[in-house]
Motif scaffolding. Structure first.
Motif, PDB file in Angstrom:
ATOM      1  N   ASN A 327      47.920  -1.877  30.622  1.00 54.58           N
ATOM      2  CA  ASN A 327      49.167  -0.957  30.690  1.00 54.58           C
ATOM      3  C   ASN A 327      48.987   0.296  31.339  1.00 54.58           C
ATOM      4  OD1 ASN A 327      47.483   0.228  28.879  1.00 54.58           O
ATOM      5  ND2 ASN A 327      49.104   0.306  27.090  1.00 54.58           N
ATOM      6  N   THR A 328      48.329   0.352  32.449  1.00 53.92           N
ATOM      7  CA  THR A 328      47.951   1.667  33.207  1.00 53.92           C
ATOM      8  C   THR A 328      49.588   2.229  33.752  1.00 53.92           C
ATOM      9  OG1 THR A 328      46.119   0.886  34.040  1.00 53.92           O
ATOM     10  CG2 THR A 328      46.986   2.781  35.216  1.00 53.92           C
ATOM     11  N   GLU A 329      50.243   1.507  34.341  1.00 55.49           N
ATOM     12  CA  GLU A 329      51.547   2.084  34.852  1.00 55.49           C
ATOM     13  C   GLU A 329      52.420   2.611  33.531  1.00 55.49           C
ATOM     14  OE1 GLU A 329      52.660   2.762  37.720  1.00 55.49           O
ATOM     15  OE2 GLU A 329      50.436   2.021  38.380  1.00 55.49           O
ATOM     16  N   THR A 333      53.304   6.317  33.181  1.00 49.98           N
ATOM     17  CA  THR A 333      54.941   6.704  33.115  1.00 49.98           C
ATOM     18  C   THR A 333      55.323   7.388  31.848  1.00 49.98           C
ATOM     19  OG1 THR A 333      55.631   4.796  34.246  1.00 49.98           O
ATOM     20  CG2 THR A 333      57.252   5.803  32.972  1.00 49.98           C
ATOM     21  N   LEU A 334      54.695   6.919  30.637  1.00 53.29           N
ATOM     22  CA  LEU A 334      54.998   7.724  29.356  1.00 53.29           C
ATOM     23  C   LEU A 334      54.325   8.951  29.293  1.00 53.29           C
ATOM     24  CD1 LEU A 334      55.621   7.387  26.426  1.00 53.29           C
ATOM     25  CD2 LEU A 334      53.241   6.501  25.879  1.00 53.29           C
ATOM     26  N   ARG A 335      53.074   9.337  29.998  1.00 60.76           N
ATOM     27  CA  ARG A 335      52.562  10.569  30.005  1.00 60.76           C
ATOM     28  C   ARG A 335      53.287  11.316  30.915  1.00 60.76           C
ATOM     29  NH1 ARG A 335      48.466   7.667  28.052  1.00 60.76           N
ATOM     30  NH2 ARG A 335      46.770   8.693  27.048  1.00 60.76           N
ATOM     31  N   GLN A 336      53.951  10.900  31.985  1.00 55.44           N
ATOM     32  CA  GLN A 336      54.782  11.613  32.849  1.00 55.44           C
ATOM     33  C   GLN A 336      55.917  12.159  32.209  1.00 55.44           C
ATOM     34  OE1 GLN A 336      53.975  13.059  36.095  1.00 55.44           O
ATOM     35  NE2 GLN A 336      55.946  14.042  35.687  1.00 55.44           N
ATOM     36  N   ALA A 341      58.865  16.282  29.396  1.00 56.09           N
ATOM     37  CA  ALA A 341      60.069  16.557  28.235  1.00 56.09           C
ATOM     38  C   ALA A 341      59.454  18.035  27.918  1.00 56.09           C
ATOM     39  CB  ALA A 341      59.773  15.468  27.253  1.00 56.09           C
ATOM     40  N   THR A 342      58.311  18.342  27.992  1.00 57.99           N
ATOM     41  CA  THR A 342      57.479  19.573  27.509  1.00 57.99           C
ATOM     42  C   THR A 342      57.044  20.524  28.607  1.00 57.99           C
ATOM     43  OG1 THR A 342      55.273  18.397  27.540  1.00 57.99           O
ATOM     44  CG2 THR A 342      56.565  18.211  25.683  1.00 57.99           C
TER      45      THR A 342
END
Length: 755
Positions: A327-329, A333-336, A341-342
């Motif tokens: 689940n690298t992508e 994507t989640l980290r991006q 968002a922050t």
């Protein structure tokens, strides 16, 4: 033999009855059809049971009728079951009606046999010393057998066609029912031709019903499921490893084998390979999931690993499954998304919401330490964009962000609050005021041939109360900047007790304002307006607050606060209504004077000013000409065309419009040509400096003359001496206001003094 078959028939009937009970309660759609089939199967068996146990001609004949008519019922039930079980389209109405008519005719002709004797009779046999009665068929029974065999042949053909056109792995459930049905038919046929007194084929019919019940409602094609699940798992992108109860790998799909780099015959190497890639991934629990990061040639890879155990035989663990998903992508994507968002897109600093959140956590997690927040503001940043362009402006913002990041990243938090404003939170002991002052005094932004000294101000609030909202902390730091707003030599300002006291004062009077209006603590004071002869012709209504704690307060104590928070609209409405009330009282007593009221620029945002004033004068029966409205020059700077339309509307209603503080700004003469005003109130600030008295007098003389030529009346405010009054009168000024005549006084005193 009689006892044996009687017991056998009873056992079969009992099993069929239990099966029918469960079929009736089954939630499956086919359950009702199976229930009907099982009941139909029981009828011929019951008939044969009566024949076997009776030994009496009458009861044997009754058993024969139950058996023979039951065969009609059972073939109809089998045909219905085949259509439903095989999901076949229902025959058309003509076919259904024809089949039903044939069956009804057959049953009727069988039931007429006692009268006609055309169908069958029975003959007595002695077997083992016990009497049995055997069927002797005639034409009617032969017709009955043709009907039953014809319908059952139709059902068999339908079932056979479905069976041969269905994949072999899925045809299993049809094959068993087909074979059991064929055995029952053949067995029945043998019984017919052998003319055995006890029809043993009823056991076969009962077994057919039982098998039908099982395969319709409970059977699962395990081979089909195994193959389907195997194919599904093999095609899944996840890596799937299956282990037995001893943790030995027994199967892995193709992606799993590629992942660990093994072949089909190397399953023993799976566990060592997984440990080599991830380290130990086992724990004491039977089911778990975790995330693992692995550094590869392509960079950091992320894997979701999940284990599920399988239990059989009294909850004993018989195996387990480990699935591994790349689940690298997703993680990237989640980290991006989390970063976006922050963090601020341009600078990479925290955005305002996340900065507030981090500051709150920081100060709460170190309650023993003292922190401060800083509000960083770039002065005149709009000019930077206008002069150098937006690209240079963005570059300047990045440079400031980099300086903040470098200067305060150690023990602090930095973020971008809005366009050209930033926020920080650091330990008070880590803030080096001298260094920051030096950095800001020489802060240059250079890009290519462009360079600019950016003026940055730094407001600081040292956190005393950690329980207040973080946004309030930054508001206080921002407030500190007001003390150095126009100072280009100082760059740092601290929020102090005086500012705190002002904030508390603003909060206090804001909370008390509505109640003060209701209690009539806020009241109008009147300052007389006189003509050339010194006669009082009107007054200006000025707001005062008779505070129960602080006494009589001048407008400077509360009006600026109300201007800022919007409460000025409530105060102005109250003053306008009070002025109308005063004018109504004067009209009744015969006093012919006017009252001037002020309009704040903020009033236009909260109400329709002309309609509100019109409603008040109509309510009190006052002439609009007696309620003069004062506007300020500053009110006309923004959106001049809209303001002019409002003034025209006021004049059309009948109000006299006065421009207050004329000459105190810089654009009055330019606006004068367009503004529909009736009176100019000239500010006597011109005469404050004696060094320029001659020039001031010249300016005032020309303003008065200009107003006269424009048909505008002049009113000079701030008149403090008789000499000023005389000089202004000689210049042509008609109305005067100032301390020379009277200070603002209460309405009662004004009415007593100027009867």
């Amino acid at each position: 033999m009689r006892i044996f078959f009687s017991l056998a028939f009873c056992v079969v009937l009992l099993i069929l009855l239990i099966s029918a009970f469960y079929a009736r309660r089954s939630p499956k759609a086919i359950g009702k059809t199976v229930y009907v089939l099982l009941l139909a199967t029981m009828q011929p068996i019951i008939g044969n049971l009566v024949i076997v146990v009776s030994g009496n001609k009458v009861f044997s004949n009754i058993g024969c009728y139950i058996f023979i008519t039951g065969m009609d019922v059972i073939v109809a039930a089998i045909l219905l079951f085949i259509f439903v079980y095989c999901n076949l389209p229902c025959p058309n109405l003509a076919v259904r009606c024809a089949t039903l008519i044939i069956l009804v005719v057959d049953v009727v002709q069988l039931l007429l046999n006692p009268l006609t004797g055309h169908a069958f009779t029975t003959e007595k046999l002695i077997i083992g010393g016990y009497p049995y009665y055997r069927l002797v068929p005639y034409m009617g029974l032969t017709f009955h057998r043709f009907v039953c065999y014809g319908i059952i042949l139709w059902a068999v053909v339908l079932l056979f066609r479905i069976m041969i056109h269905t994949p072999k792995i899925y045809a299993e459930k049809y094959v068993v029912i087909f074979i059991s049905l064929m055995i029952g038919i053949l067995w029945q046929t043998i019984m017919i031709f052998s003319r055995t007194p006890i029809d043993r084929s009823m056991i076969g019919i009962g077994i057919f019903g039982i098998l039908t019940f099982y395969f319709s409602l409970f059977y699962r094609p395990m081979r089909l499921l195994d193959r389907m699940l195997g194919d599904i798992v093999s095609e899944m992108p996840e890596m799937m490893f299956f282990f037995d109860g001893t943790h030995k790998c027994i199967w892995a799909n193709a992606p799993a084998k590629r992942f660990v780099g093994i072949k089909d015959d190397q399953l023993d190497e799976v566990s060592p390979k997984l440990i080599e890639k991830f380290g130990s991934i086992e724990d004491d629990s039977d089911n778990w999931n975790l995330q693992k990061m692995v550094l590869s040639e392509d960079g950091m890879k992320y894997y979701a690993i999940e284990k599920k155990t399988m239990t059989f035989d009294k909850n004993k663990i018989s195996g387990s499954l480990i699935s591994i998903r790349d689940n690298t992508e997703e993680q990237r994507t989640l980290r991006q998304e989390m970063y976006s968002a922050t963090h601020d897109r341009l600078t990479g600093l925290y955005n305002r919401e996340y900065l507030y959140e981090r500051v709150k956590k920081l100060i709460n997690s170190h309650s023993e330490k003292k922190y401060m927040v800083g509000f960083v503001d770039v002065r005149n940043f709009k000019m930077v964009n206008d002069v150098f362009g937006s690209d240079f402006g963005d570059y300047a913002i990045k440079c400031i962000a980099n300086w903040l990041r470098t200067s305060f990243s150690g023990s602090g938090i930095t973020g971008r609050l809005a366009g050209d404003t930033f926020g920080i939170c650091v330990l008070t002991t880590d803030f080096d005021k001298k260094r920051v002052e030096n950095d800001l005094s020489t802060f240059m932004v250079e890009e290519g041939e462009k360079s600019h000294h950016v003026q940055i101000h730094f407001g600081i609030y040292e956190i005393v109360d950690k329980n207040i909202d973080v946004s309030v902390m930054f508001d206080r730091a921002h407030m500190a900047l007001k003390t150095i707003k126009e100072d280009f030599q100082k760059h740092i300002a601290y929020y102090d007790d005086e500012m705190r006291s002002k904030v508390l004062w603003d909060q206090k009077i804001t909370q008390e304002a509505s109640e003060a209006i209701r209690n009539k603590e806020i009241v109008p004071y009147l300052q007389p307006i006189v003509d050339v002869n010194g006669k009082v012709v009107g007054a200006e209504a000025l707001v005062r607050w008779k505070h129960p704690e602080y006494g009589l307060m001048s407008p400077s104590k509360f009006v600026p606060v109300f201007e800022k928070n919007g409460l000025i609209a409530d105060v102005d409405r109250y003053m306008w209504r009070s002025a109308c009330e005063i004018l109504a009282r004067w009209r009744k007593s015969g006093r012919d004077m006017f009252v001037s009221v002020n309009i704040s620029p903020k009033d236009f945002y909260f109400m329709d000013v002309p309609m509100t004033l019109k409603r008040y004068v109509n309510e009190y029966g006052v002439s609009p000409a007696r309620l003069r409205v004062e506007i300020t020059e500053s009110m006309m700077i923004n959106d001049t065309s809209m303001r002019n339309r409002i003034l025209e509307e006021l004049k059309s209603i009948g109000f006299i419009v006065e421009m207050d503080d004329f000459g105190s700004g810089y654009s009055s003469l330019n606006m004068l040509k367009e503004m529909p005003v009736d009176v100019l109130k000239i500010d006597m600030m011109f005469l404050r400096n004696d060094n320029y008295i001659d020039r001031a007098l010249t300016i005032i003389r020309n303003i008065i003359q200009l107003a006269k030529e424009l048909g505008i009346e002049s009113l000079t405010e701030g008149v403090e001496t008789e000499r000023q009054h005389r000089v202004l009168a000689e210049m042509g000024c008609k109305l005067f206001q100032g301390y020379h005549f009277a200070r603002p006084i209460s309405v009662e005193e004004f009415e007593d003094r100027y009867k």
